[in-house]
Design a protein around this motif. Structure first.
Motif, PDB file in Angstrom:
ATOM      1  N   LEU A   1       0.824  -1.212   0.000  1.00 56.72           N
ATOM      2  CA  LEU A   1       0.000   0.000   0.000  1.00 56.72           C
ATOM      3  C   LEU A   1       0.855   1.257   0.000  1.00 56.72           C
ATOM      4  N   ALA A   2       1.955   1.224   0.755  1.00 56.39           N
ATOM      5  CA  ALA A   2       2.836   2.391   0.768  1.00 56.39           C
ATOM      6  C   ALA A   2       3.445   2.633  -0.606  1.00 56.39           C
ATOM      7  N   ARG A   3       3.816   1.581  -1.297  1.00 51.23           N
ATOM      8  CA  ARG A   3       4.373   1.754  -2.640  1.00 51.23           C
ATOM      9  C   ARG A   3       3.320   2.256  -3.622  1.00 51.23           C
ATOM     10  N   LEU A   4       2.099   1.737  -3.505  1.00 52.50           N
ATOM     11  CA  LEU A   4       1.037   2.217  -4.394  1.00 52.50           C
ATOM     12  C   LEU A   4       0.681   3.672  -4.101  1.00 52.50           C
ATOM     13  N   ASP A   5       0.657   4.041  -2.809  1.00 59.94           N
ATOM     14  CA  ASP A   5       0.372   5.436  -2.459  1.00 59.94           C
ATOM     15  C   ASP A   5       1.454   6.362  -2.980  1.00 59.94           C
ATOM     16  N   ALA A   6       2.688   5.876  -3.008  1.00 58.00           N
ATOM     17  CA  ALA A   6       3.783   6.703  -3.511  1.00 58.00           C
ATOM     18  C   ALA A   6       3.777   6.813  -5.022  1.00 58.00           C
ATOM     19  N   GLY A   7       2.880   6.082  -5.682  1.00 53.90           N
ATOM     20  CA  GLY A   7       2.769   6.182  -7.133  1.00 53.90           C
ATOM     21  C   GLY A   7       3.807   5.389  -7.891  1.00 53.90           C
ATOM     22  N   ARG A   8       4.368   4.383  -7.279  1.00 55.02           N
ATOM     23  CA  ARG A   8       5.364   3.574  -7.981  1.00 55.02           C
ATOM     24  C   ARG A   8       4.667   2.762  -9.074  1.00 55.02           C
ATOM     25  N   PRO A   9       5.208   2.771 -10.271  1.00 54.40           N
ATOM     26  CA  PRO A   9       4.539   2.081 -11.388  1.00 54.40           C
ATOM     27  C   PRO A   9       4.555   0.567 -11.208  1.00 54.40           C
ATOM     28  N   LEU A  10       3.496  -0.070 -11.737  1.00 45.80           N
ATOM     29  CA  LEU A  10       3.414  -1.521 -11.731  1.00 45.80           C
ATOM     30  C   LEU A  10       3.968  -2.064 -13.043  1.00 45.80           C
ATOM     31  N   SER A  11       4.161  -3.351 -13.066  1.00 47.10           N
ATOM     32  CA  SER A  11       4.668  -4.005 -14.273  1.00 47.10           C
ATOM     33  C   SER A  11       3.476  -4.364 -15.159  1.00 47.10           C
ATOM     34  N   HIS A  12       3.190  -3.509 -16.151  1.00 47.58           N
ATOM     35  CA  HIS A  12       2.032  -3.701 -17.001  1.00 47.58           C
ATOM     36  C   HIS A  12       2.387  -4.514 -18.238  1.00 47.58           C
ATOM     37  N   GLU A  13       1.480  -5.405 -18.577  1.00 48.10           N
ATOM     38  CA  GLU A  13       1.603  -6.185 -19.803  1.00 48.10           C
ATOM     39  C   GLU A  13       0.213  -6.683 -20.194  1.00 48.10           C
ATOM     40  N   SER A  14       0.096  -7.151 -21.428  1.00 38.20           N
ATOM     41  CA  SER A  14      -1.178  -7.682 -21.890  1.00 38.20           C
ATOM     42  C   SER A  14      -1.503  -8.964 -21.121  1.00 38.20           C
ATOM     43  N   THR A  15      -2.650  -8.948 -20.445  1.00 32.41           N
ATOM     44  CA  THR A  15      -3.014 -10.050 -19.558  1.00 32.41           C
ATOM     45  C   THR A  15      -4.438 -10.486 -19.841  1.00 32.41           C
ATOM     46  N   ASP A  16      -4.609 -11.806 -20.038  1.00 36.53           N
ATOM     47  CA  ASP A  16      -5.937 -12.381 -20.183  1.00 36.53           C
ATOM     48  C   ASP A  16      -6.426 -12.774 -18.796  1.00 36.53           C
ATOM     49  N   LEU A  17      -7.579 -12.240 -18.388  1.00 42.53           N
ATOM     50  CA  LEU A  17      -8.070 -12.485 -17.038  1.00 42.53           C
ATOM     51  C   LEU A  17      -8.569 -13.907 -16.837  1.00 42.53           C
ATOM     52  N   SER A  18      -8.955 -14.586 -17.897  1.00 46.03           N
ATOM     53  CA  SER A  18      -9.543 -15.918 -17.727  1.00 46.03           C
ATOM     54  C   SER A  18      -8.588 -16.882 -17.047  1.00 46.03           C
ATOM     55  N   PRO A  19      -7.315 -17.067 -17.513  1.00 47.82           N
ATOM     56  CA  PRO A  19      -6.408 -17.962 -16.793  1.00 47.82           C
ATOM     57  C   PRO A  19      -6.130 -17.519 -15.369  1.00 47.82           C
ATOM     58  N   VAL A  20      -6.055 -16.210 -15.157  1.00 50.20           N
ATOM     59  CA  VAL A  20      -5.803 -15.715 -13.805  1.00 50.20           C
ATOM     60  C   VAL A  20      -6.953 -16.095 -12.886  1.00 50.20           C
ATOM     61  N   VAL A  21      -8.185 -15.990 -13.392  1.00 48.78           N
ATOM     62  CA  VAL A  21      -9.350 -16.345 -12.594  1.00 48.78           C
ATOM     63  C   VAL A  21      -9.375 -17.826 -12.295  1.00 48.78           C
ATOM     64  N   VAL A  22      -9.053 -18.658 -13.289  1.00 49.54           N
ATOM     65  CA  VAL A  22      -9.047 -20.109 -13.084  1.00 49.54           C
ATOM     66  C   VAL A  22      -8.046 -20.489 -11.997  1.00 49.54           C
ATOM     67  N   ASP A  23      -6.839 -19.910 -12.049  1.00 47.16           N
ATOM     68  CA  ASP A  23      -5.824 -20.229 -11.040  1.00 47.16           C
ATOM     69  C   ASP A  23      -6.261 -19.775  -9.650  1.00 47.16           C
ATOM     70  N   ALA A  24      -6.833 -18.562  -9.558  1.00 53.26           N
ATOM     71  CA  ALA A  24      -7.228 -18.049  -8.250  1.00 53.26           C
ATOM     72  C   ALA A  24      -8.365 -18.868  -7.654  1.00 53.26           C
ATOM     73  N   VAL A  25      -9.333 -19.287  -8.465  1.00 52.02           N
ATOM     74  CA  VAL A  25     -10.436 -20.084  -7.953  1.00 52.02           C
ATOM     75  C   VAL A  25      -9.934 -21.471  -7.527  1.00 52.02           C
ATOM     76  N   SER A  26      -9.000 -22.019  -8.270  1.00 52.86           N
ATOM     77  CA  SER A  26      -8.429 -23.321  -7.879  1.00 52.86           C
ATOM     78  C   SER A  26      -7.735 -23.216  -6.539  1.00 52.86           C
ATOM     79  N   ASP A  27      -6.969 -22.138  -6.333  1.00 51.69           N
ATOM     80  CA  ASP A  27      -6.296 -21.957  -5.049  1.00 51.69           C
ATOM     81  C   ASP A  27      -7.307 -21.777  -3.920  1.00 51.69           C
TER      82      ASP A  27
END
Length: 518
Positions: A339-365
């Motif tokens: 949260l401190a890093r996000l409040d300071a405005g530090r950039p994230l590592s952005h890339e093209s991401t398909d949410l479907s695989p991310v959702v499948v992995d998170a629901v499995s976990d």
């Protein structure tokens, strides 16, 4: 239905007030002018009438002989009616002692030749006209008064004693005076109306020009009100121009006061920003420094618990609790550091991401962590739900939302994770829905605040730090998206909206929707 009329603007009130004041002044001037003109005209008419009554009250010159012009005089009390110079409509009438008209004569046409008789210059009054004269109470030598006669209109009448002692009524028409007064009033009304219209148009233009500085002051205040002053570093540079901040004028006093207020607000925002930055830096530094000792505590506790020396059950329980609390504190420190890093405005590592695989992995976990206590469902689109973001942080968002649903709903609750992506639509929507008891209404506006806890289930005993949903909000905001929640008993939905990327390659998936349940 009656609708309440909105308040008038300052410009409208000023113009209406000015026009109303002009109307009152014009009405007063017109009334005084009309009264003065009426008095003047009736004065001249009464003077003309009085000169005729004087002629009627005197005996004719050379009584019994001819009148000037050759007409015989005789003893006719109405001989003055046939004299030259009387206006058409002038009349004379002889009244008896009982007030009845015994003789009357009206000038039918201008008597340019003296000595014209009733056949040429005058004619008797009608019965209705004589009745109107008899009904009027006209005292002798009492001055002129107005009487309306049928067929003759308004007349000025005066009674006088004739040469034979009879009472003679003398009257002249007042039509010209009435007509002149009517024309004067009509001209005054037309000129006043045109003047008020011109004054309204000119006043609206002049007031608009006069209020232009005030509108610029209001525009400055509006721009300031649209600035995001609630958080982050704010550069409050808006000020009222110096031309509208001159304290010698009323508008300038408002502008100067607004500039002083903006200066105070800007100073307060700078102090607030400095304080926030110090707190954020402290949290970041403290979290960073706490990671190493917490890792050491966990390591030494685990090493002691697994050592060769025989330990009692109480010691093993204490070491287990030390490891558990150290692990929980490590998670809290990691969350605070993120949260401190996000409040300071530090950039994230952005890339093209398909949410479907991310959702499948998170629901499995989540299914594995829940040990089968909940029912998990997936609803995924046919096409890729592609966003431009950090896949690790987006996975953390899903983990936190699913952990929130798993922790704060009873066993047997169905949790549905839904991804919606429409071709050409600028947003990809991710929803986590459950049919649990819902969020208390008093807590609903504060669920994304840090360390927000609702009831006993949201306590340290359940492993909650109160930072999970705050991290969700901060990560989604760092991606340029938004997150919201709607909750009623039996239906709670967390909706995440992320900017969509156009689909580059087709995504093969069996069926139009993947649905799994535990």
């Amino acid at each position: 239905m009656n609708r309440r009329r909105g308040p008038w603007t300052l410009r409208t009130r000023l113009v209406v007030s000015a026009v109303a004041l002009i109307a009152v002044v014009a009405a007063v001037i017109g009334s005084v002018t009309t009264i003065a003109f009426r008095s003047y005209m009736y004065g001249k008419l009464d003077d003309q009438l009085h000169s005729i009554t004087v002629r009627a009250s005197k005996p004719p010159l050379g009584a019994g002989g001819p009148m000037p012009g050759g007409a015989p005089q005789g003893d006719d009390p109405l001989a003055f009616v046939d004299a030259r110079g009387l206006p058409v409509g002038a009349f004379g009438a002889v009244l008896a002692d009982d007030g009845s008209v015994t003789e009357s004569r009206v000038v039918a046409e201008s008597s340019s030749t003296p000595g014209l008789g009733t056949e040429d210059g005058g004619k008797p009054m009608t019965g209705a006209q004589q009745s109107a004269l008899e009904a009027a109470d006209t005292p002798v030598d009492g001055g002129a008064q107005s009487i309306d006669l049928p067929g003759l209109g308004s007349n000025r009448v005066e009674a006088v004693t004739g040469p034979q002692g009879t009472t003679i009524l003398v009257g002249i028409p007042a039509a010209e005076v009435s007509s002149a007064l009517t024309i004067l009033i009509l001209v005054e009304v037309c000129v006043t109306g045109a003047g008020l219209i011109a004054a309204g148009i000119a006043g609206a233009a002049m007031v608009g020009v006069a209020l232009r500085p005030l509108r610029r002051v209001a525009a400055t205040a509006t721009r300031v009100s649209e600035l995001p002053l609630h958080s982050g570093e704010v550069a409050l540079l808006e000020r009222v121009p110096e031309a509208e901040a001159d304290p010698r004028t009323e508008v300038g006093q408002v502008g100067a006061a607004l500039n002083r207020m903006l200066g105070h607000v800007g100073s307060a925002l700078e102090v607030r920003q400095e304080s926030e930055m110090r707190v954020r830096q402290f949290v970041a530094d403290a979290s960073h420094e706490l990671r190493t000792p917490l890792a050491s505590i966990r390591g030494y506790a685990e090493l002691t618990r697994r050592g060769r020396e025989e330990t009692g059950p109480d010691t093993r329980h204490a070491l287990g609790r030390i490891e558990s609390e150290a692990e929980r504190m490590t998670g809290m420190v990691e969350d605070l550091l993120l949260l401190a890093r996000l409040d300071a405005g530090r950039p994230l590592s952005h890339e093209s991401t398909d949410l479907s695989p991310v959702v499948v992995d998170a629901v499995s976990d989540a299914r594995a962590a829940g040990q089968g206590d909940h029912h998990w469902r997936l609803e995924l689109p046919d096409e890729p739900a592609t966003v431009y973001g950090d896949p690790t942080r987006l996975h953390q968002v899903l983990v936190n939302l699913l952990a929130n649903a798993r922790t704060h709903t009873p066993p047997g609750t169905t949790v549905t994770v839904r991804v919606r992506a429409t071709a050409g639509h600028p947003w990809v929507t991710l929803e986590v829905q459950d049919d649990g008891p819902g969020i208390p209404p008093r807590l609903l506006p504060h669920v994304f605040e840090r360390f927000a806890r609702g009831d006993a289930s949201r306590s340290r005993h359940a492993g909650s730090t109160g930072l999970g949903l705050a991290i969700v909000h901060a990560v989604i905001a760092a991606h340029g998206g938004r997150v919201g929640v709607a909750s009623v008993p039996g239906h709670t939905v967390f909706a995440v909206h992320l900017p969509a990327l156009p689909v580059v390659a087709p995504h093969s998936q069996q069926g139009d929707r993947l649905s799994t349940s535990a």
